[in-house]
Write an enzyme that holds these catalytic residues in place. Structure first.
Site, PDB file in Angstrom:
ATOM      1  N   HIS A  94      -6.984  17.405  58.998  1.00  0.00           N
ATOM      2  CA  HIS A  94      -5.838  17.735  58.543  1.00  0.00           C
ATOM      3  C   HIS A  94      -6.788  17.916  56.226  1.00  0.00           C
ATOM      4  O   HIS A  94      -6.588  17.221  55.447  1.00  0.00           O
ATOM      5  CB  HIS A  94      -4.682  17.280  58.660  1.00  0.00           C
ATOM      6  CG  HIS A  94      -3.992  17.793  57.872  1.00  0.00           C
ATOM      7  ND1 HIS A  94      -2.749  18.919  58.231  1.00  0.00           N
ATOM      8  CD2 HIS A  94      -3.114  17.279  56.770  1.00  0.00           C
ATOM      9  CE1 HIS A  94      -1.767  19.222  56.917  1.00  0.00           C
ATOM     10  NE2 HIS A  94      -1.745  18.477  56.581  1.00  0.00           N
TER      11      HIS A  94
ATOM     12  N   HIS B 164      -5.952  20.280  52.673  1.00  0.00           N
ATOM     13  CA  HIS B 164      -5.400  21.432  51.754  1.00  0.00           C
ATOM     14  C   HIS B 164      -6.251  21.796  50.718  1.00  0.00           C
ATOM     15  O   HIS B 164      -6.399  21.493  49.883  1.00  0.00           O
ATOM     16  CB  HIS B 164      -3.693  21.539  51.274  1.00  0.00           C
ATOM     17  CG  HIS B 164      -3.083  20.924  52.241  1.00  0.00           C
ATOM     18  ND1 HIS B 164      -1.847  21.684  52.904  1.00  0.00           N
ATOM     19  CD2 HIS B 164      -2.903  20.012  53.271  1.00  0.00           C
ATOM     20  CE1 HIS B 164      -1.177  21.457  54.017  1.00  0.00           C
ATOM     21  NE2 HIS B 164      -1.745  20.354  54.173  1.00  0.00           N
TER      22      HIS B 164
ATOM     23  N   GLU C  69      -2.081  29.742  57.935  1.00  0.00           N
ATOM     24  CA  GLU C  69      -0.338  28.808  57.156  1.00  0.00           C
ATOM     25  C   GLU C  69       0.407  29.709  57.322  1.00  0.00           C
ATOM     26  O   GLU C  69       0.454  30.552  56.470  1.00  0.00           O
ATOM     27  CB  GLU C  69      -0.610  27.376  56.497  1.00  0.00           C
ATOM     28  CG  GLU C  69       0.863  26.601  56.629  1.00  0.00           C
ATOM     29  CD  GLU C  69       1.712  25.448  55.666  1.00  0.00           C
ATOM     30  OE1 GLU C  69       1.117  24.430  56.018  1.00  0.00           O
ATOM     31  OE2 GLU C  69       0.590  26.144  54.417  1.00  0.00           O
TER      32      GLU C  69
ATOM     33  N   SER D 153      11.563  30.303  55.178  1.00  0.00           N
ATOM     34  CA  SER D 153      12.793  29.839  55.358  1.00  0.00           C
ATOM     35  C   SER D 153      13.880  30.390  55.251  1.00  0.00           C
ATOM     36  O   SER D 153      15.197  30.761  56.035  1.00  0.00           O
ATOM     37  CB  SER D 153      13.212  29.157  54.505  1.00  0.00           C
ATOM     38  OG  SER D 153      13.080  28.583  53.428  1.00  0.00           O
TER      39      SER D 153
ATOM     40  N   HIS E 194       3.805  25.341  58.352  1.00  0.00           N
ATOM     41  CA  HIS E 194       4.264  24.715  57.384  1.00  0.00           C
ATOM     42  C   HIS E 194       5.008  23.419  58.080  1.00  0.00           C
ATOM     43  O   HIS E 194       4.836  22.590  58.143  1.00  0.00           O
ATOM     44  CB  HIS E 194       5.018  25.433  55.974  1.00  0.00           C
ATOM     45  CG  HIS E 194       4.824  24.252  55.553  1.00  0.00           C
ATOM     46  ND1 HIS E 194       5.992  23.603  54.526  1.00  0.00           N
ATOM     47  CD2 HIS E 194       3.816  23.324  54.438  1.00  0.00           C
ATOM     48  CE1 HIS E 194       5.473  22.616  53.917  1.00  0.00           C
ATOM     49  NE2 HIS E 194       4.210  22.410  53.833  1.00  0.00           N
TER      50      HIS E 194
ATOM     51  N   HIS F 154       3.337  20.584  59.612  1.00  0.00           N
ATOM     52  CA  HIS F 154       4.051  18.852  59.390  1.00  0.00           C
ATOM     53  C   HIS F 154       4.974  18.795  60.670  1.00  0.00           C
ATOM     54  O   HIS F 154       5.884  19.813  60.017  1.00  0.00           O
ATOM     55  CB  HIS F 154       3.698  19.348  57.792  1.00  0.00           C
ATOM     56  CG  HIS F 154       2.839  19.355  57.310  1.00  0.00           C
ATOM     57  ND1 HIS F 154       2.604  20.865  56.398  1.00  0.00           N
ATOM     58  CD2 HIS F 154       1.766  18.613  56.646  1.00  0.00           C
ATOM     59  CE1 HIS F 154       1.364  20.740  56.048  1.00  0.00           C
ATOM     60  NE2 HIS F 154       1.720  19.630  55.666  1.00  0.00           N
TER      61      HIS F 154
ATOM     62  N   GLU G 208       7.883  14.358  57.853  1.00  0.00           N
ATOM     63  CA  GLU G 208       6.735  13.580  56.938  1.00  0.00           C
ATOM     64  C   GLU G 208       7.654  12.675  55.424  1.00  0.00           C
ATOM     65  O   GLU G 208       7.217  11.349  54.829  1.00  0.00           O
ATOM     66  CB  GLU G 208       6.114  14.921  56.035  1.00  0.00           C
ATOM     67  CG  GLU G 208       5.351  13.970  55.430  1.00  0.00           C
ATOM     68  CD  GLU G 208       4.602  14.920  54.471  1.00  0.00           C
ATOM     69  OE1 GLU G 208       4.691  16.628  54.719  1.00  0.00           O
ATOM     70  OE2 GLU G 208       3.183  15.043  53.807  1.00  0.00           O
TER      71      GLU G 208
ATOM     72  N   ASP H 186      -5.593  14.545  54.787  1.00  0.00           N
ATOM     73  CA  ASP H 186      -4.518  15.590  53.929  1.00  0.00           C
ATOM     74  C   ASP H 186      -5.351  15.939  52.818  1.00  0.00           C
ATOM     75  O   ASP H 186      -6.666  15.767  51.848  1.00  0.00           O
ATOM     76  CB  ASP H 186      -3.212  14.831  53.478  1.00  0.00           C
ATOM     77  CG  ASP H 186      -1.984  15.638  53.620  1.00  0.00           C
ATOM     78  OD1 ASP H 186      -2.467  17.073  53.625  1.00  0.00           O
ATOM     79  OD2 ASP H 186      -0.921  15.729  53.037  1.00  0.00           O
TER      80      ASP H 186
HETATM   81 ZN    ZN Z   1      -0.542  18.470  54.505  1.00  0.00          ZN
END
Ligand code: ZN
Length: 410
Positions: free
Chosen positions: A66, A68, A146, A150, A184, A211, A214, A313
Site C-alpha cells: 500500500h 500512494h 482508485e 460521494s 477510497h 481504506h 482509519e 502507505d
Molecule cells: Zn492509504
C-alpha cells in the site's frame, strides 16, 4: 540455471525455516533449496554461482502492498497529528504536491524502494499520473485504480473517468504490471459508485483494496453522521448524512477477498465480517501515528483468521518507504506482543502475506515461487537463529542486491 549461496536463508515458508549456509538453485522461478551448497553445485554443474558476503541474509523481496506514489513529493508540507487537519492540508496543498511530482519523482521513489529490497508493490493511484512510471518499474506492480466521489449527482462522471483509467492500465498489462481497483473509503465513495466499480472488479478478477476505519472521525461519521467529518461534508459537499453504514459497505466486498487498509477503529462485528470474507488487513503504523490514530490492536487481529500485512502507505503520511523502518515502528508500538514472535510475524506480513493479498507468486523462498530475492548484510553473525528476525529488522536498511524473476536488478 543459477545458484546463490548465503550464510542465512530466511525462507518465510510455513515452518519459517532459517537455513544456515544454504543455497538456492533458480531460473525465473525457484528450482531447489538446499542446506548443502556443495550438493547443489554437483547436481547443477553448469549453474552460474553467486556467493553472498559473510553474514548475509537471503530472503524473499519485500512486498509493499500500500503506497500512494502521487504524493511522493511531500516532505515537510502536510500537517500531522490528527486526521482532519491532515486532510485539510492535503486538499489545500494537493495541486502543489501533485504538480510538483512528475514521472522523475515517481521513478525516484520506485528506485529507492528497490534499494530497500522491495521487489513488488501495490500502488494506489488517484489520478493515473503514476501509471506509466509503474508500468516501467523493474518491480512487480499491482496498480490500484482508485475511485473517490460521494456526491450522488456526479457518479456518472467519476465512473467514466475511473473506467478510462482502468482501460489505460489494461493496455499496459504485462508480466510485472497488473491492473487492480481501489475504493477510497466508505465515507468518500457513494455506495452506488462502489457497486459499479466492484462489478468491474468481479468481471475482471481484479484485486480490490479500500481504506477502512482509519480514524475516529470516520467511525463517528459512519456510525452517527457526527464528529469532525460533519463540518467537512457540510462545507465541501453540502452533505448532512453519511451515505453508507460500515456493515453494508463491508457487505459489498463479498467474495472479492479484499484488502482493508488500517482498520484501526474496526469493531468486533466488522472484524467478524472481514474474517469471513477471507480478507486482509494492512497495518501502517507510521501513518497511523502521524495522522493521530490509535495503534492497531494487532493482538486481537492475530487471534482471528485474518492475515495482516505491513506497508508504508504514501509519503503523504510517512517519512520513508523503507519496510525496516515500518517494522521497527510496529515493534515499538505493539509493546504487549512478544518481541521475537512479533519480529517473525512482521517479516511474514511484509513478504508472504502481502504477496498472497496482491495475488503474486512470490513472498517466500519455496520451490515454484518466483525468484524474487533481497540480500541484506548483517553487521555480525547471529549465533542463535531465534534472534535472527529481530536482529535483521533492527540492523538492516538497504539491500546489498536484489533479484526479480531470477534476474539481478542491482
Ligand atoms: Zn492509504
Amino acid at each position: 540455471m543459477n545458484i546463490i549461496k548465503s550464510d542465512y536463508i530466511l525462507t518465510i515458508d510455513d515452518e519459517f525455516r532459517i537455513i544456515k549456509n544454504g543455497a538456492v538453485a533458480y531460473e525465473k522461478k525457484i528450482i531447489e533449496i538446499s542446506s548443502s551448497f556443495q550438493e547443489l553445485k554437483q547436481k547443477y554443474p553448469q549453474a552460474e554461482i553467486t556467493e553472498c558476503e559473510k553474514d548475509s541474509v537471503l530472503m524473499p523481496g519485500f512486498v509493499n502492498a500500500h503506497i500512494h506514489l502521487e504524493f511522493s513529493k511531500n516532505r515537510t508540507t502536510l500537517e500531522y497529528g490528527d486526521f482532519l487537519p491532515w486532510l485539510y492540508s492535503v486538499i489545500e496543498k494537493r495541486e502543489e504536491l501533485i504538480d510538483g511530482c512528475s514521472s522523475e519523482c515517481y521513478e525516484e521513489t520506485i528506485e529507492e524502494m528497490l534499494e530497500f529490497g522491495i521487489t513488488s508493490f501495490g500502488a494506489i493511484s488517484s489520478y493515473g499520473f503514476d501509471m506509466n512510471s509503474c508500468a516501467k518499474a523493474k518491480q512487480k506492480v499491482v496498480f490500484f485504480n482508485e475511485v473517490i466521489g460521494s456526491n450522488p449527482a456526479a457518479i456518472d462522471g467519476f465512473f467514466t473517468d475511473f473506467k478510462a483509467r482502468v482501460n489505460s492500465s489494461e493496455e499496459l498489462k504485462s508480466e510485472t504490471f497488473f491492473p487492480a481497483v481501489a475504493i477510497h473509503s466508505a465515507y468518500s465513495v457513494h455506495p452506488v459508485l462502489v457497486r459499479h466499480v466492484l462489478k468491474i472488479a468481479r468481471e475482471n478478477r481484479y484485486r480490490v483494496s479500500t481504506h477502512f476505519m482509519e480514524s475516529k472521525a470516520e467511525r463517528e461519521w459512519l456510525d452517527r453522521s457526527q464528529g469532525e467529518f460533519k463540518q467537512f461534508f457540510k462545507d465541501f459537499l453540502k452533505i448532512e448524512k453519511a451515505s453508507s453504514d460500515p456493515i453494508s459497505f463491508l457487505g459489498l466486498f463479498e467474495s472479492l477477498e479484499p484488502i482493508f487498509v488500517h482498520a484501526v477503529y474496526a469493531n468486533e462485528e466488522e472484524l467478524a465480517i472481514i474474517e469471513k470474507q477471507k480478507a486482509h488487513i494492512v497495518h501502517c503504523p507510521v501513518s497511523n501515528r502521524l495522522l493521530g490514530s490509535r495503534p492497531l490492536n494487532l493482538e486481537n487481529i492475530k487471534s482471528k483468521e485474518i492475515p495482516f500485512l505491513i506497508a508504508t502507505d504514501g509519503l503523504s503520511s510517512n517519512f520513508s518507504t523503507n519496510m525496516f523502518k515500518e517494522m521497527r515502528a510496529a515493534l515499538m508500538q505493539q509493546s504487549c506482543l512478544d518481541l521475537h514472535l512479533l519480529s517473525r510475524d512482521l517479516l511474514i506480513a511484509a513478504t508472504k502475506n502481502s504477496a498472497n493479498a496482491l495475488g503474486l507468486n512470490c513472498g517466500s523462498i519455496e520451490e515454484g515461487k518466483d525468484a524474487d530475492f533481497a540480500v541484506f548484510k548483517l553487521p555480525n553473525s547471529v549465533e542463535n537463529e531465534k534472534n535472527l528476525p529481530l536482529q535483521l529488522i533492527l540492523h538492516s536498511n538497504r539491500a546489498d542486491s536484489v533479484y526479480i524473476l531470477g534476474e539481478k536488478i542491482f
